[in-house]
Scaffold this motif. Structure first.
Motif, mmCIF file in Angstrom:
data_model
loop_
_atom_site.group_PDB
_atom_site.id
_atom_site.type_symbol
_atom_site.label_atom_id
_atom_site.label_comp_id
_atom_site.label_asym_id
_atom_site.label_seq_id
_atom_site.Cartn_x
_atom_site.Cartn_y
_atom_site.Cartn_z
ATOM 1 N N PHE A 324 0.826 -1.204 0.000
ATOM 2 C CA PHE A 324 0.000 0.000 0.000
ATOM 3 C C PHE A 324 0.865 1.261 0.000
ATOM 4 O O PHE A 324 0.612 2.214 -0.746
ATOM 5 C CB PHE A 324 -0.927 -0.020 1.220
ATOM 6 C CG PHE A 324 -1.710 1.241 1.428
ATOM 7 C CD1 PHE A 324 -2.843 1.505 0.664
ATOM 8 C CD2 PHE A 324 -1.313 2.177 2.377
ATOM 9 C CE1 PHE A 324 -3.565 2.673 0.847
ATOM 10 C CE2 PHE A 324 -2.031 3.345 2.570
ATOM 11 C CZ PHE A 324 -3.161 3.589 1.792
ATOM 12 N N MET A 325 1.899 1.256 0.817
ATOM 13 C CA MET A 325 2.770 2.419 0.918
ATOM 14 C C MET A 325 3.553 2.645 -0.377
ATOM 15 O O MET A 325 3.625 3.759 -0.896
ATOM 16 C CB MET A 325 3.749 2.238 2.096
ATOM 17 C CG MET A 325 3.097 2.315 3.468
ATOM 18 S SD MET A 325 2.592 3.993 3.890
ATOM 19 C CE MET A 325 4.181 4.796 3.977
ATOM 20 N N ARG A 326 4.130 1.588 -0.927
ATOM 21 C CA ARG A 326 5.028 1.737 -2.060
ATOM 22 C C ARG A 326 4.299 2.057 -3.362
ATOM 23 O O ARG A 326 4.773 2.849 -4.184
ATOM 24 C CB ARG A 326 5.860 0.459 -2.256
ATOM 25 C CG ARG A 326 6.732 0.086 -1.065
ATOM 26 C CD ARG A 326 7.790 1.143 -0.755
ATOM 27 N NE ARG A 326 8.753 1.288 -1.829
ATOM 28 C CZ ARG A 326 9.784 2.106 -1.795
ATOM 29 N NH1 ARG A 326 9.949 2.899 -0.748
ATOM 30 N NH2 ARG A 326 10.625 2.189 -2.794
ATOM 31 N N TYR A 327 3.140 1.443 -3.584
ATOM 32 C CA TYR A 327 2.506 1.535 -4.902
ATOM 33 C C TYR A 327 1.247 2.398 -4.934
ATOM 34 O O TYR A 327 0.750 2.731 -5.995
ATOM 35 C CB TYR A 327 2.188 0.132 -5.425
ATOM 36 C CG TYR A 327 3.440 -0.696 -5.576
ATOM 37 C CD1 TYR A 327 4.398 -0.357 -6.537
ATOM 38 C CD2 TYR A 327 3.666 -1.778 -4.750
ATOM 39 C CE1 TYR A 327 5.553 -1.115 -6.665
ATOM 40 C CE2 TYR A 327 4.837 -2.531 -4.876
ATOM 41 C CZ TYR A 327 5.770 -2.181 -5.843
ATOM 42 O OH TYR A 327 6.933 -2.913 -5.949
ATOM 43 N N LEU A 328 0.699 2.723 -3.736
ATOM 44 C CA LEU A 328 -0.461 3.600 -3.725
ATOM 45 C C LEU A 328 -0.124 4.982 -3.142
ATOM 46 O O LEU A 328 -0.583 6.004 -3.665
ATOM 47 C CB LEU A 328 -1.618 2.965 -2.930
ATOM 48 C CG LEU A 328 -2.225 1.712 -3.556
ATOM 49 C CD1 LEU A 328 -3.361 1.187 -2.669
ATOM 50 C CD2 LEU A 328 -2.738 1.979 -4.955
ATOM 51 N N ILE A 329 0.647 4.987 -2.096
ATOM 52 C CA ILE A 329 1.036 6.260 -1.488
ATOM 53 C C ILE A 329 2.240 6.868 -2.230
ATOM 54 O O ILE A 329 2.206 8.024 -2.655
ATOM 55 C CB ILE A 329 1.343 6.083 0.009
ATOM 56 C CG1 ILE A 329 0.111 5.529 0.732
ATOM 57 C CG2 ILE A 329 1.778 7.440 0.606
ATOM 58 C CD1 ILE A 329 -1.097 6.425 0.642
ATOM 59 N N LEU A 330 3.301 6.068 -2.401
ATOM 60 C CA LEU A 330 4.509 6.558 -3.072
ATOM 61 C C LEU A 330 4.401 6.460 -4.584
ATOM 62 O O LEU A 330 5.247 6.966 -5.306
ATOM 63 C CB LEU A 330 5.729 5.782 -2.577
ATOM 64 C CG LEU A 330 6.020 5.916 -1.083
ATOM 65 C CD1 LEU A 330 7.199 5.056 -0.696
ATOM 66 C CD2 LEU A 330 6.278 7.367 -0.717
ATOM 67 N N ARG A 331 3.388 5.720 -5.080
ATOM 68 C CA ARG A 331 3.078 5.629 -6.512
ATOM 69 C C ARG A 331 4.239 5.106 -7.332
ATOM 70 O O ARG A 331 4.609 5.668 -8.380
ATOM 71 C CB ARG A 331 2.645 6.993 -7.053
ATOM 72 C CG ARG A 331 1.499 7.630 -6.282
ATOM 73 C CD ARG A 331 1.041 8.885 -6.952
ATOM 74 N NE ARG A 331 0.084 9.565 -6.112
ATOM 75 C CZ ARG A 331 0.284 10.742 -5.530
ATOM 76 N NH1 ARG A 331 1.446 11.329 -5.678
ATOM 77 N NH2 ARG A 331 -0.651 11.306 -4.796
ATOM 78 N N GLU A 332 4.876 4.045 -6.813
ATOM 79 C CA GLU A 332 5.945 3.439 -7.599
ATOM 80 C C GLU A 332 5.361 2.583 -8.713
ATOM 81 O O GLU A 332 4.213 2.109 -8.625
ATOM 82 C CB GLU A 332 6.842 2.590 -6.699
ATOM 83 C CG GLU A 332 7.660 3.436 -5.735
ATOM 84 C CD GLU A 332 8.674 2.594 -5.001
ATOM 85 O OE1 GLU A 332 8.603 1.347 -5.107
ATOM 86 O OE2 GLU A 332 9.559 3.175 -4.337
ATOM 87 N N VAL A 333 6.140 2.347 -9.751
ATOM 88 C CA VAL A 333 5.692 1.550 -10.914
ATOM 89 C C VAL A 333 6.245 0.153 -10.770
ATOM 90 O O VAL A 333 7.410 -0.048 -10.443
ATOM 91 C CB VAL A 333 6.185 2.213 -12.230
ATOM 92 C CG1 VAL A 333 5.709 1.392 -13.417
ATOM 93 C CG2 VAL A 333 5.666 3.642 -12.294
ATOM 94 N N PHE A 334 5.396 -0.845 -11.062
ATOM 95 C CA PHE A 334 5.848 -2.238 -10.993
ATOM 96 C C PHE A 334 6.924 -2.488 -12.034
ATOM 97 O O PHE A 334 6.869 -1.971 -13.148
ATOM 98 C CB PHE A 334 4.669 -3.203 -11.258
ATOM 99 C CG PHE A 334 3.741 -3.261 -10.073
ATOM 100 C CD1 PHE A 334 3.980 -4.107 -9.007
ATOM 101 C CD2 PHE A 334 2.634 -2.442 -10.024
ATOM 102 C CE1 PHE A 334 3.109 -4.175 -7.957
ATOM 103 C CE2 PHE A 334 1.748 -2.495 -8.957
ATOM 104 C CZ PHE A 334 1.997 -3.363 -7.924
#
Length: 334
Positions: A324-334
């Motif tokens: 949740f933190m990495r890909y929704l809050i920090l908006r990192e790309v897979f």
């Protein structure tokens, strides 16, 4: 107590530190290019800001915690609890505590009254017991059951703190106290039944005399330990009468009837003690405790509660939080 069922997995925890070093501190691990770009309705987002770096740091901490929890779950930790189960009653003891006014006296060299010293010794006596059912009878002119036979020593100590002098009037009715204790112990299923009589005075009131009480104790197989408190010196006493709400003062110079106390003890198979200090009380209670030590009448039940699934649930929650933190809050790309 915590016990690991599969300790072979615990050494995996050693590799956590090297993995953290390689992932975050090793110079050859690679680097990041800080760029500025716009997403979601043209709101700027800077990867190099302190706030976002702090969130990334927290996310990684959560990830490593989840890995540690997974390794611990593989080792299957369990919480061991021991319960002592009493197979049957071992001993029953009723303490007879004199609450007549003379127990307010302070003997030479003592900071506390006879009553406070006796109560303190009873508290310490309870702290070393596990199996015996213990009750309390207080007596003065009359006698009453203050605490029925119980193994709930915390309850006993709480009730003991509320015992006060003069609650049964002025006098020392030893015969009635012994008779009441005998009736209480007669109903008990314990194999060994005992009385501990604590008083600083002689029997001076009551229709049921101590001699008849001795016969009753003998017929019921009840062992009596008698404790003579204090000395024969003339002492000033000061006591607050809760019923009349007034302060009473006076002098006390009488003492316990040593001949009677010895007779009660010896004719029932017990012992007579002289207790003029807290140390003497403790020695007396220690001797009585040894008399009531019984083996083989209880067993220890051991239960183990596994924590594996709890750790896995927490680890899963940590992983979900990391995602949740990495890909929704920090908006990192897979």
């Amino acid at each position: 107590m915590i016990l690991f069922e599969h300790i072979i997995f615990l050494p995996l925890l050693i590799f956590i530190v090297p993995l953290i070093y390689v992932s975050h501190f090793w110079r050859r691990r690679g680097g990041r290019i800080l760029i500025s770009y716009k997403i979601y309705r043209d709101k700027p987002y800077f990867r190099g800001s302190l706030w976002w770096n702090f969130l990334a740091f927290c996310a990684y901490i959560i990830l490593w915690i989840s890995l540690v929890l997974m390794i611990l779950a593989l080792a299957n930790p369990g919480i061991i609890q021991k319960h002592q189960i009493f197979l049957k009653d071992t001993s029953a003891i009723i303490i007879l505590l004199d609450v007549s006014p003379s127990m307010a006296a302070k003997d030479s060299g003592q900071h506390d009254s006879r009553f406070e010293i006796a109560k303190g010794a009873i508290h310490r006596f309870l702290a070393h017991h596990e199996s015996n059912a213990i009750g309390l009878i207080t007596f003065g002119r009359e006698a009453a059951v203050r605490i029925p036979l119980t193994r709930d020593y915390q309850f006993f100590q709480q009730r003991l703190d509320h015992v006060w002098l003069l609650e049964h009037g002025d006098g020392t009715n030893i015969g009635m106290a012994l008779g009441l204790a005998a009736l209480q112990l007669q109903r008990s299923g314990a194999q060994h039944k005992s009385i501990i009589l604590i008083t600083d005075g002689a029997n001076n009131i009551g229709e049921f005399n101590p001699e008849d009480a001795i016969i009753l104790l003998q017929s019921l197989g009840i062992q009596a330990f008698t404790v003579g408190v204090g000395t024969q010196e003339k002492l000033r006493i000061s006591i607050w009468d809760k019923k009349r709400e007034e302060l009473l003062t006076g002098f006390v110079d009488d003492a316990y009837d040593e001949e009677l106390m010895r007779a009660i003890a010896l004719e029932t198979g017990g012992y007579f003690f002289k207790s003029e200090s807290a140390g003497a009380f403790d020695a007396m209670f220690s001797a009585i405790e040894q008399q009531h030590t019984q083996e083989g009448l209880s067993r220890t039940s051991v239960t183990t509660t596994s924590s594996r699934y709890l750790l896995l649930q927490i680890a899963l929650g940590c992983v979900l939080f990391w995602l949740f933190m990495r890909y929704l809050i920090l908006r990192e790309v897979f």
